[in-house]
Write an enzyme that holds these catalytic residues in place. Structure first.
Site, PDB file in Angstrom:
ATOM      1  N   LYS A  35     -81.347 -22.819  18.042  1.00 51.48           N
ATOM      2  CA  LYS A  35     -80.377 -21.714  18.011  1.00 51.48           C
ATOM      3  C   LYS A  35     -80.097 -21.300  16.561  1.00 51.48           C
ATOM      4  O   LYS A  35     -80.390 -22.051  15.621  1.00 51.48           O
ATOM      5  CB  LYS A  35     -79.086 -22.165  18.693  1.00 51.48           C
ATOM      6  CG  LYS A  35     -78.468 -23.395  18.062  1.00 51.48           C
ATOM      7  CD  LYS A  35     -77.364 -23.978  18.936  1.00 51.48           C
ATOM      8  CE  LYS A  35     -76.839 -25.269  18.323  1.00 51.48           C
ATOM      9  NZ  LYS A  35     -75.817 -25.904  19.134  1.00 51.48           N
ATOM     10  N   TYR A 255     -66.961 -13.581 -13.098  1.00 51.86           N
ATOM     11  CA  TYR A 255     -65.829 -12.852 -12.520  1.00 51.86           C
ATOM     12  C   TYR A 255     -64.581 -13.725 -12.515  1.00 51.86           C
ATOM     13  O   TYR A 255     -64.649 -14.917 -12.190  1.00 51.86           O
ATOM     14  CB  TYR A 255     -66.141 -12.466 -11.072  1.00 51.86           C
ATOM     15  CG  TYR A 255     -67.141 -11.337 -10.922  1.00 51.86           C
ATOM     16  CD1 TYR A 255     -66.910 -10.082 -11.483  1.00 51.86           C
ATOM     17  CD2 TYR A 255     -68.307 -11.532 -10.184  1.00 51.86           C
ATOM     18  CE1 TYR A 255     -67.825  -9.051 -11.319  1.00 51.86           C
ATOM     19  CE2 TYR A 255     -69.219 -10.503 -10.007  1.00 51.86           C
ATOM     20  CZ  TYR A 255     -68.972  -9.260 -10.582  1.00 51.86           C
ATOM     21  OH  TYR A 255     -69.873  -8.251 -10.414  1.00 51.86           O
TER      22      TYR A 255
HETATM   23  C1  LIG Z   1     -75.977 -27.235  18.970  1.00 57.75           C
HETATM   24  C2  LIG Z   1     -75.979 -28.165  20.113  1.00 57.75           C
HETATM   25  C3  LIG Z   1     -76.631 -29.400  20.009  1.00 57.75           C
HETATM   26  C4  LIG Z   1     -77.216 -29.904  18.710  1.00 57.75           C
HETATM   27  O1  LIG Z   1     -76.190 -30.451  17.903  1.00 57.75           O
HETATM   28  P1  LIG Z   1     -76.562 -31.144  16.512  1.00 57.75           P
HETATM   29  O2  LIG Z   1     -75.289 -31.742  16.035  1.00 57.75           O
HETATM   30  O3  LIG Z   1     -77.048 -30.058  15.620  1.00 57.75           O
HETATM   31  O4  LIG Z   1     -77.612 -32.127  16.828  1.00 57.75           O
HETATM   32  C5  LIG Z   1     -76.698 -30.189  21.145  1.00 57.75           C
HETATM   33  N1  LIG Z   1     -76.128 -29.788  22.304  1.00 57.75           N
HETATM   34  C6  LIG Z   1     -75.482 -28.622  22.427  1.00 57.75           C
HETATM   35  C7  LIG Z   1     -74.876 -28.253  23.722  1.00 57.75           C
HETATM   36  C8  LIG Z   1     -75.367 -27.778  21.330  1.00 57.75           C
HETATM   37  O5  LIG Z   1     -74.704 -26.625  21.452  1.00 57.75           O
END
Ligand SMILES: *Cc1c(COP(=O)(O)O)cnc(C)c1O
Length: 358
Positions: A35, A255
């Site tokens: 994702k 800045y």
């Molecule tokens: C993003 C997500 C993961 C992965 O989590 P990490 O901490 O990046 O390993 C696993 N399960 C769900 C439902 C998620 O949304």
């Protein structure tokens, strides 16, 4: 391409991290979470690099899943929040996407949908994080209802997500596992573990595991942990020195002039800024590697540039390499100077930064 700013992505390191996740739970199947553009690393390239070993992929929404499908990813793709509108279900079924169902509206939409093919469903249980999922007390009835629907292919996967698995001292994870055990049928397929749980909570092992952050080679923990210590950072965020000057004691930089030299100082300007995802709230003293040596950020981060105190370096020239984070400078460490976590720094890196794949 002449601006030297880029994110170098080491796909061998990615595979190493995937295999580490797999080796920690040999009986589980490992679904890479890709994702948010694979946590900033490029979802298409990352998925392609794992497509011969990953049984499925996980994304946040159908748009992300379609991007992967359209580039030839054949595996099932899990929609971690399910669908947002009933109209997505037909497409999900025909494209081979797995959908989370975690609230009554989603459940009703699935039951009432007119689908050509049955859907593969993950049933989300709220075991304590209180963000998504059905309540443990209602899950048996919901499971029964879903099981009797023609729109759903067997078997349903029971799943939940941990709130505090990165905290090795908290009993929250074990409590969530207990709550899950009390309501998930032993005969059902199950999935619990995120990165932190894969690395540190073997009791969370189930048929499917869902690593995200660890795949990109960074530890979810604030402290050293023996499994996490074997991870290899995948991204090296690099730029270069584009200007140099010596300023007198008492002169300020950047800045708002929020940093003033206490001694005569050599200032290197690097062509990377908040427009590239380098955090604007990085404080004075945030480490930057110049020619491999840690030097302190001084002055405010600009949109396209930062300034670094390189007085301690014996030699520095325009064109010298700067590393903002990477194998020698963990993104977690940089994040600790910016009031955030490495996840955010990686995820919000914009398209302007070219990704270069090794
Ligand atoms: C993003 C997500 C993961 C992965 O989590 P990490 O901490 O990046 O390993 C696993 N399960 C769900 C439902 C998620 O949304």
């Amino acid at each position: 391409m002449s601006r030297p700013t880029k994110a170098v992505i080491d796909l061998q390191a990615l595979r190493h991290n995937y295999e580490l996740a797999q080796s920690l739970a040999p009986k589980s199947k490992t679904i890479p979470m890709v994702k948010a553009n694979a946590y900033g690393h490029g979802a298409i390239k990352v998925s392609q690099a794992l497509s011969d070993i990953a049984p499925a992929f996980g994304v946040a929404c159908i748009e992300e899943a379609l991007e992967l499908r359209d580039t030839g990813i054949k595996q099932p793709i899990l929609l971690l929040e399910g669908t947002f509108e009933a109209t997505e279900l037909k497409l999900a079924a025909t494209k081979g996407f797995w959908v989370m169902v975690e609230n009554h509206q989603q459940k009703e939409a699935i039951l009432n949908a007119d689908l050509a093919l049955p859907l593969n469903v993950w049933l989300g249980v709220d075991t304590g994080m209180h963000r998504l999922g059905f309540q443990p007390g209602e899950i048996a009835d919901i499971y029964k209802t879903l099981n009797s629907s023609r729109n759903i292919s067997q078997p349903i996967v029971f799943t939940s997500h941990f709130a505090c698995a990165d905290n090795l001292d908290s009993d929250s994870t074990l409590k969530q596992i207990q709550t899950f055990k009390a309501c998930a049928p032993v005969t059902a397929l199950q999935s619990l573990a995120n990165s932190a749980a894969i690395l540190a909570w073997p009791k969370a092992q189930r048929e499917w595991q869902r690593p995200g952050y660890m795949l990109y080679g960074n530890s979810p923990f604030a402290v050293a942990q023996e499994n996490a210590d074997q991870l290899k950072p995948v991204m090296s965020f690099e730029s270069a020195v584009i200007s140099l000057r010596t300023i007198a004691a008492g002169e300020s930089v950047g800045y708002t002039a929020n940093w003033t030299a206490e001694r005569e100082s050599t200032i290197a300007t690097i062509t990377v800024g908040y427009g590239d995802g380098y955090p604007r709230n990085a404080i004075n003293g945030t480490p930057v590697l110049i020619n491999g040596i840690r030097c302190p950020l001084v002055g405010r981060v600009s949109m396209d540039m930062i300034t670094v105190d390189v007085t301690a370096l014996s030699e520095v020239a325009i064109g010298d390499k700067a590393v903002l984070w990477g194998p020698e400078l963990p993104v977690n460490e940089v994040a600790s100077y910016c009031d955030t976590i490495g996840y955010e720094l990686l995820t919000r890196m914009p398209e302007r930064v070219p990704r270069v794949y090794l």
